[in-house]
Design a protein around this motif. Structure first.
Motif, PDB file in Angstrom:
ATOM      1  N   HIS A 136       9.211  13.315 -25.394  1.00  0.00           N
ATOM      2  CA  HIS A 136       8.634  14.571 -25.865  1.00  0.00           C
ATOM      3  C   HIS A 136       7.113  14.427 -25.808  1.00  0.00           C
ATOM      4  O   HIS A 136       6.551  13.536 -26.447  1.00  0.00           O
ATOM      5  CB  HIS A 136       9.101  14.887 -27.283  1.00  0.00           C
ATOM      6  N   ASP A 159      14.571  10.128 -22.440  1.00  0.00           N
ATOM      7  CA  ASP A 159      14.135  11.285 -23.230  1.00  0.00           C
ATOM      8  C   ASP A 159      12.716  11.049 -23.733  1.00  0.00           C
ATOM      9  O   ASP A 159      12.441  10.039 -24.389  1.00  0.00           O
ATOM     10  CB  ASP A 159      15.093  11.479 -24.417  1.00  0.00           C
ATOM     11  N   ASN A 182      17.795   9.675 -17.356  1.00  0.00           N
ATOM     12  CA  ASN A 182      18.372   9.427 -18.690  1.00  0.00           C
ATOM     13  C   ASN A 182      17.361   8.855 -19.669  1.00  0.00           C
ATOM     14  O   ASN A 182      17.700   8.025 -20.527  1.00  0.00           O
ATOM     15  CB  ASN A 182      19.591   8.494 -18.578  1.00  0.00           C
ATOM     16  N   LYS A 192       9.186   7.795 -26.999  1.00  0.00           N
ATOM     17  CA  LYS A 192       9.959   8.990 -27.333  1.00  0.00           C
ATOM     18  C   LYS A 192       9.062  10.163 -27.702  1.00  0.00           C
ATOM     19  O   LYS A 192       9.391  11.316 -27.420  1.00  0.00           O
ATOM     20  CB  LYS A 192      10.923   8.684 -28.490  1.00  0.00           C
ATOM     21  N   LEU A 251      14.173  12.827 -17.700  1.00  0.00           N
ATOM     22  CA  LEU A 251      15.516  13.241 -18.108  1.00  0.00           C
ATOM     23  C   LEU A 251      16.541  12.955 -17.020  1.00  0.00           C
ATOM     24  O   LEU A 251      17.675  12.551 -17.301  1.00  0.00           O
ATOM     25  CB  LEU A 251      15.527  14.731 -18.467  1.00  0.00           C
TER      26      LEU A 251
END
Length: 357
Positions: free
Chosen positions: A147, A145, A143, A100, A140
């Protein structure tokens, strides 16, 4: 439970990764494809021979063999599209591992020097950013996510090229000039005399960049005190011999220094005899903040989920242990606090409540 089932369970754990080198993250199939696309001759035709030539899948007796594998991967980075492709694929693979928050480090100075200046640092940097952007978008669309944040390394990776003051200064200036693109700076060549570097690290700290340092197997533990005191490091990569020095061990714990650990990389490079003797267990038992990292996933052909499986099998780490480690990694990330809080709320609080109950 069979291995594939456990791997799937571990893959679904929300993860934070803080120590991964772009230059060492080229997937094996991509490496071969880029050789062919760019017209770079391959040394063998059989896949088994190519794997032995390019990868480190078993522990080596000589660290130079590990460095040679790194060198063999760098040849494709003379092409801008290859740089961007590797950045994109690295992000996509990390998202598939349910990472993540991902801090990806690389050295624009080192990569530019590898091309003998044919590709500028800025050209390389823009290619990396474009690849990261595409990778996040692709994740994305699936689906997933993720960072991603960049860390600027100094001009040396893994003692692969000689240290020099001009190169270090160049790396620092590049990071400062592109401050908006980086969250941290990695001092990788810490076996050199680092006293002249102190003023440059002052500038990085004043600019708000987090500082992490490599502490390889041949570093005297006492030198790590200097890296923390004078170079403002709040994170240390590896720190393989720190537990052998009780004073330094206690000092780093008191300073709440985060330890970036990559057990498989350390074992396969020959820096640690075996997984059972890796210091990650000492750090965890000693109450340190620790993260689990893949370090050189392309060189090792080893994913972050693979690393979790290794630690589960070797030390018996369970879901609660992995959750705690990822919470510590999230807290120690150089990302902005609001981003970390958002990810904590989205992906970790629910698991924390489940673990407690």
């Amino acid at each position: 439970m069979i291995m594939t089932e456990m791997l799937e369970i571990l893959r679904h754990i929300p993860k934070v990764e803080l120590h991964c080198h772009l230059e060492c993250a080229v997937q094996f199939t991509t490496l071969l494809d880029e050789h062919r696309r760019q017209g770079i001759p391959l040394p063998f035709t059989a896949e088994a021979d190519l794997r032995e030539y390019f990868l480190i899948e078993e522990p080596v007796d000589d660290f130079q063999r590990y460095l040679l594998a790194i060198e063999r991967h760098q040849v494709i980075f003379g092409d801008v599209s290859a740089i961007s492709r590797v950045a994109e694929e690295t992000v996509i693979s990390k998202a598939a591992d349910n990472v993540k928050l991902f801090e990806l480090r690389y050295s624009p100075t080192y990569m530019s020097r590898q091309t003998k200046g044919r590709l500028s640092q800025s050209t390389i940097h823009e290619a990396v950013k474009a690849g990261v952007t595409r990778g996040v978008a692709a994740a994305l669309n699936n689906n997933q996510d993720i960072h991603v944040f960049l860390i600027c390394c100094d001009h040396v990776i893994f003692k692969h090229s000689p240290w020099d003051a001009d190169g270090f200064k160049d790396s620092v200036n590049f990071a400062l000039h592109h401050r908006a693109d980086f969250v941290g700076f990695d001092v990788a060549c810490t076996e050199a005399d680092m006293n002249p570097c102190s003023p440059f690290l002052d500038r990085l700290k004043d600019a708000g960049l987090g500082i992490t340092v490599h502490a390889e197997s041949d570093m005297e533990p006492e030198k790590i005190r200097f890296l923390v005191d004078r170079l403002h490091a709040t994170r240390v990569g590896h720190g393989l011999h720190v537990p052998e020095d009780s004073a330094i061990f206690a000092y780093l714990k008191d300073k709440r220094i985060h330890m970036e650990e990559a057990p498989t990389a350390n074992v396969r490079s020959g820096e640690v005899e075996n997984l059972q003797n890796h210091p990650i267990q000492r750090y965890i038992q000693g109450g340190f903040s620790v993260s689990i990292n893949s370090d050189d996933p392309g060189i090792l052909d080893h994913t972050l989920t693979d690393e979790y499986h290794v630690l589960h099998h070797t030390f018996g780490y369970d879901m609660a242990t992995f959750l705690k480690i990822n919470l510590l990694a999230l807290h120690s990330s150089f990302a902005a606090e609001d981003v970390k809080q958002k990810l904590l709320d989205l992906y970790f609080v629910r698991n924390l409540k489940t673990s407690v109950s």
